[in-house]
Design a protein around this motif. Structure first.
Motif: not given
Ligand code: HEM
Ligand code: CU
Lengths: 827, 105, 185
Positions: A683-690
């Motif tokens: 389930g990575w990468p996350p949908p939005v990055w910081f």
């Protein structure tokens, strides 16, 4: 001054309030050690009763005694109570009671912290027991694997009791560990170098250091899991970027060292008691110290052997299989050193010796089955069967309960001033020994036949009925034996006849005093020149009572002792202890309010409790302040020492170092968790990055650089006689800026409830903010002290302590900001 | 503090290299599938790391035997050298499967 | 392994008993350290454990899945409290609580879970392997003879854990073909 008069004066100074009111305000290790031990054995009885219920349930097939819902609570609570509320606190209690006496000093390093730790333990333990009485105890097994323990699959409050109650209890363990570490390193009799330290002190030191580095991963895991349960931050949910394997790593990073944290103090008891029982000295002191150290380290490299079946590649398993076999070598060194000691001396079969023999038989078997399950293919079959349960009881009961019984019988005359009178103990030992082996040999067997652990029932067709019945019968024999030991001890306390001062003819310092031990322990402190002070100088006790040692002249109302250089034992400073106070119990009650509010989801009382803790902590340290420069203090034998308040490295500095060691381990585990999720979790990468921000990052870095530098200048200026008020304010300002950037990170963490990435950033930012706040409060405290004239070029001890915390907050803050901002900036 | 450090250094370095190599192994097997042109990259990297860890331990042990750095004679010297040996033996013992076993299955 | 353990245990017990003898010629401390600590404490365990470790690793290595010829692939998905099995050779087929495999051929079982952690364990065919959310673990096993084997889930999973079992039915060649055709035997 006559010995009796000195005794009266010292007692007046050191005694706690009379009656039961004294329990709530005492800070004396004599009382607190006893209270710890008493409470721990109270929990042992509860855990034992639960064990009986387990064996009742499993005695017959298709048992109708309890349904799975109740049974799951029973075995979970049994494991939890035994590990967290019995084993660790028993070590703490024994160490708290014994260490000052073994080390030839009058109390531990931070008496109020001892009391705070005790009350945290008592309140946390009570929470769990109350939950059990209401039938809402945790029921996920003592290692609480998510997702079974997550909100979806365990919706009730049961799991929260475990996570919050145990964390509360672990605070107490950390407090005790800091206490023990600093006490062993700094609070010893003059002349007692590390080399001349009694062996138990080495074991206590090593165990305490292990607690400081072993417990934080579990505290972190509990915090994360509780955040997931309460606020939906998905650290352990595979579909949202979390991973339940992270919990297993964190839990066993704690869980395996825990086994040795339980065993090592028991080994310390054996190393102390066995030579006395054999009328000789310990064989290979240096070897035993080295072996204990090696054991401590190796035990941190074993955790994956609890995860052999989770699908890790074979080479990865092989590392841990190898480490798990290697750890048996230092264990072997200790075992054979003890047997060698027996050969060297002439063993006598007193009651403590019987229990030590019980230890040998049981623990060796436990060690051998342990080596078997270290072999990967064998573990693939044995894992999660009754074989494992049997193995772990051989290790825990053999490696802890038998030695502790030996220790209790050995030191009982010290606690009570009486000698053994009834012969119940021998019979009780026989019952315990036989009962134990019947119970658990049978469980090995039924485990090999395929009975899984944690089942609440089986069918007659399984063919396990007879073996289980035998096991249950054995457990009842065992229970009767333990009950008899407890009765024996009670009879002893109330009815046995007075004993002489050193009934075993031991050579360690704790016997150089009247028994039961006086509140001040030693009327004057001995000068130590060898490892067996009482062996060399049998009349030491009377000499000390006559005031011939150090600090032989009681001064009105002052609890005095000495602190020494940690390696050589050269006296270094003169220490004044705080007297009786209710502050610790109030403080732990407010801490408890904090945890209880979280548990019951009364979130509006959380900030209230936090403010309460801050105010109380402020008062706590404030009361140590001095308005005038303390003079050099004569301590006897023509020696004058400076006060601890004027030391560059005061006891508080040492305490901070070790507290920060634990804290740093926590932080390290958090970083490990971040890296683990990033690289291993599905389930990575996350949908939005910081979104990184150069401004925030630069500000934070600037704050983190300025603050420690300003503190450094403050220390220098203060030493030169200035009042560095402005420098401390600059440090405060820098740390505040760092805190604000961490807060910004928290605010901007992307969707923390929908992906573990954002959730981890939130926690990282929270960690930074928390430590910046602590450091800011400490700087503010220091500034206030300066304004009101509580510091001077001599009274400087507070500066390095604050500097330490500021530095820690800055370094961790830097790492946090880098972990959040840099990846985005670089890509 | 230096006394403590001398004793703890070698086992600490073992703990770090052990965990690091375990992590490295996990990463290598997670990411790079197979090998480049019959050249087993993963095994080579792991072997290099293994040798590095051993070299580190030998250095520490050597230092502990240098009169200039050694602990004062007596118990502390004995325990610090025992720590050094523990680190070296633990490194070899716990990581030697790299040499012997298949890498990623 | 058991015999070796028993022998070591016996040795320790004998040493313990003999320590109670009155006239032992113990000699000086140096020699005792050499015998007890270096000999029995260090060298002896190191030798035994080294051998045991090597043995364990060799066995473990042999159990690893190699490139199998004639490999059969099935999937096992656990949920509370039921196993569902699907078959690469017959995509439409799904069985619940009973896994069918052929005898004499290597089988790869891809183990997953729909909820909490479970563990796939057929004691007579292979060791345990966990079913972990978000991960797929592959267990290689091979059954020599046709028959029915009992399997259980071996990771605690809450209230229904006691009875969380399944069966493995091993077919001979013709039965297996019939099974894949969708004809229950
Ligand atoms: C007083 C005698 C004791 C008896 C008769 C006893 C009996 C048992 C039994 C029958 C089980 C597990 C059953 C199962 O899972 O199928 C169990 C589990 C356990 N016991 Fe004990 N026990 C005793 C003392 C202790 C002590 C002294 C400790 C630790 C210091 C301990 C720690 C544990 C732990 C950690 C578990 C695992 C719980 C879990 O699976 O979550 N026990 N005990
Ligand atoms: Cu373990």
């Amino acid at each position: 001054m006559r010995a009796l008069e000195r005794h009266r004066k010292l007692t007046a100074i050191w005694a706690s309030e009379t009656g039961f009111k004294g329990w709530f305000s005492t800070v004396n290790h004599n009382d607190l050690g006893r209270m710890f031990l008493f409470t721990a054995f109270f929990f042992f009885i509860i855990g034992g009763l639960l064990a009986m219920l387990i064996r009742v349930q499993l005695a017959t097939p298709n048992s109708a005694f309890a349904g799975p819902e109740i049974y799951n609570q029973i075995f979970t609570m049994h494991g939890t109570v035994m590990m967290f509320l019995f084993a660790i606190p028993t070590f703490e209690g024994l160490a708290i009671y014994l260490l000052p006496k073994l080390l030839g000093t009058r109390d531990l390093a931070f008496p109020r912290l001892t009391a705070y730790g005790f009350w945290c333990y008592a309140f946390g333990g009570t929470m769990l027991i109350v939950a059990m009485l209401f039938g809402i105890a945790p029921d996920g097994g003592w290692f609480m694997y998510p997702p079974l323990s997550s909100a979806i699959h365990s919706p009730g409050i049961n799991a929260d009791f475990w996570l919050i109650g145990i964390t509360f209890v672990e605070i107490s363990a950390i407090a005790a560990a800091v206490e023990i570490t600093v006490s062993v390193l700094k609070y010893r009799a003059p002349g007692m170098s590390l080399e001349k330290m009694p062996i138990f002190a080495w074991y206590a030191l090593i165990t305490a250091l292990m607690i400081l580095t072993g417990f934080p991963p579990l505290i972190l895991g509990s915090v994360l899991l509780e955040l997931e349960r309460a606020f939906g931050l998905p650290f352990f949910q595979a579909d949202l970027g979390g991973d339940s394997l992270l919990w297993q790593h964190l839990f066993w990073l704690f869980g395996h060292p825990e086994v040795y944290i339980i065993f090592l103090p028991a080994a310390g008891v054996i190393s102390t008691v066995l030579p006395v029982m054999c009328r000789t000295t310990l064989l290979g002191y240096g070897w035993i110290v080295s072996a204990a150290l090696a054991l401590a380290f190796l035990s941190f490299g074993l955790w994956v052997h609890h995860m052999f079946t989770t699908g890790i590649p074979h080479l990865g398993l092989a590392f841990f299989s190898a480490a798990s076999t290697l750890v048996a070598v230092p264990t072997g060194v200790q075992i054979f050193a003890w047997i060698g000691t027996m050969w060297k001396g002439r063993p006598e079969l007193h009651l403590p010796m019987l229990h030590i023999l019980g230890f040998f038989v049981t623990f060796v078997i436990g060690g051998l089955t342990g080596v078997m399950v270290a072999v990967v293919p064998f573990d693939w079959q044995a894992h999660d069967t009754a074989f494992i349960t049997a193995h772990l009881h051989y290790v825990l009961f053999g490696g802890f309960v038998f030695p502790i019984f030996a220790g209790i019988y050995y030191w009982l005359p010290h606690f009570t001033g009486r000698q053994q009178f009834f012969r119940l103990g021998e019979l009780a030992f026989a019952l315990v020994f036989v009962g134990f082996h019947v119970t658990f040999l049978a469980m090995h067997w039924v485990g090999l036949l395929g009975q899984r652990r944690r089942i609440s029932g089986y069918t007659p067709e399984d063919g396990w009925s007879v073996i289980n019945l035998i096991s249950s019968v054995g457990s009842f024999i065992l229970a009767i034996g333990i009950a008899m030991i407890l009765i024996d001890v009670l009879l002893h306390i109330f009815t046995a006849r007075r004993s002489c001062r050193n009934p075993w003819n031991a050579t360690t310092l704790e016997w150089a005093m009247i028994t039961p031990a006086p509140a001040y322990t030693f009327a004057s402190l001995p000068l130590i020149s060898c490892r067996d002070p009482l062996g060399r100088e049998p009349a030491l006790a009377t000499a000390l009572a006559r005031g011939e040692g150090y600090l032989g002249v009681p001064r009105e109302g002052l609890r005095e002792t000495l602190a020494v250089d940690s390696a050589s034992g050269r006296p270094e400073m003169h220490v004044l202890y705080p007297a009786n106070t209710r502050l610790p119990i109030v403080m732990s009650a407010v801490t408890g309010l904090f945890f209880l509010s979280l548990l019951l989801k009364f979130y509006w009382t959380v900030p209230l409790a936090l403010v309460g803790v801050i105010i109380l902590a402020w008062r706590w340290v404030w009361s140590l302040g001095l308005r005038d420069d303390p003079a050099m203090q004569p301590v006897g034998h023509d020696l004058t020492l400076p006060s601890a308040a004027t030391a560059e490295r005061a006891p508080g500095w040492w305490g901070s170092v070790f507290l920060l060691t634990a804290n740093g381990t926590f932080f390290g585990a958090l970083l490990f968790g971040f890296a683990f999720l990033w690289t291993v979790a599905p389930g990575w990468p996350p949908p939005v990055w910081f979104k990184p921000s150069v401004l925030e990052f630069a500000l934070g870095v600037a704050g983190a650089v300025i603050a420690p530098l300003a503190m450094r200048r403050a220390i220098r200026k203060n030493r030169a006689g200035d009042t560095p008020f402005s420098n401390v304010l600059i440090a405060l300002f820098g740390i505040a800026v760092l805190g604000i950037t961490c807060a910004a990170l928290m605010m901007r963490a992307p969707a923390p409830t929908s992906h573990a990435y954002g959730a981890t950033l939130l926690v990282l930012g929270g960690y930074g903010l928390f430590h910046a706040t602590v450091a800011a409060l400490m700087s503010g405290f220091l500034a206030t002290q300066m304004r009101l004239g509580f510091t001077s070029a001599k009274r400087r001890a507070a500066f390095p302590i604050v500097a330490l915390w500021v530095k820690y907050a800055s370094i961790t803050g830097l790492i946090i900001l880098s972990a959040a901002h840099l990846p985005g900036m670089l890509s | 503090m230096t006394e403590l450090l001398r004793i703890l250094l070698a086992p600490l370095v073992w703990l770090v290299s052990f965990s690091a190599i375990y992590g490295l192994h996990g990463l290598l097997c997670e990411t790079a599938e197979g090998s480049f042109a019959e050249f087993p990259v993963q095994r080579f990297v792991l072997l290099a790391a293994f040798l590095l860890a051993i070299a580190l331990q030998i250095t520490i042990l050597w230092v502990l035997y240098q009169p200039r750095f050694a602990a004062p004679a007596g118990l502390l010297r004995f325990v610090s050298r025992a720590g050094g040996w523990t680190g070296l033996v633990a490194t070899v013992w716990t990581l030697f499967p790299i040499v012997a076993l298949s890498t990623c299955t | 392994m058991l015999a070796g353990a028993a022998a070591i245990f016996g040795l320790v017990m004998i040493l313990l008993v003999f320590s109670f003898r009155r006239n032992k010629n113990s000699g000086e401390e140096e020699g005792q350290i050499r015998v007890w600590i270096i000999g029995l404490g260090l060298a002896f365990p190191a030798l035994v454990l080294g051998a045991l470790l090597a043995y364990g690793l060799v066995v473990g290595e042999r159990l690893l899945p190699r490139d199998g010829v004639n490999l059969v692939q099935v999937s096992a998905q656990a949920r509370r409290w039921e196993w569902r099995f699907t078959y690469a050779d017959a995509p439409a087929l799904e069985t619940t609580g009973v896994l069918h495999i052929p005898a004499g051929r290597p089988v790869d079982i891809a183990i997953t879970t729909a909820d909490v952690i479970h563990s796939f364990w057929v004691p007579r065919l292979a060791g345990k392997l966990d079913a972990i959310p978000g991960h797929t673990n592959t267990l290689r096993l091979e059954a020599d003879a046709p028959g029915t084997y009992q399997g259980v889930s071996a990771e605690f999973s809450g209230a229904g854990y006691d009875a969380f079992a399944f069966q493995v039915v091993v077919h001979d060649e013709s039965d297996w073909a019939a099974f894949l055709q969708g004809q229950p035997e």
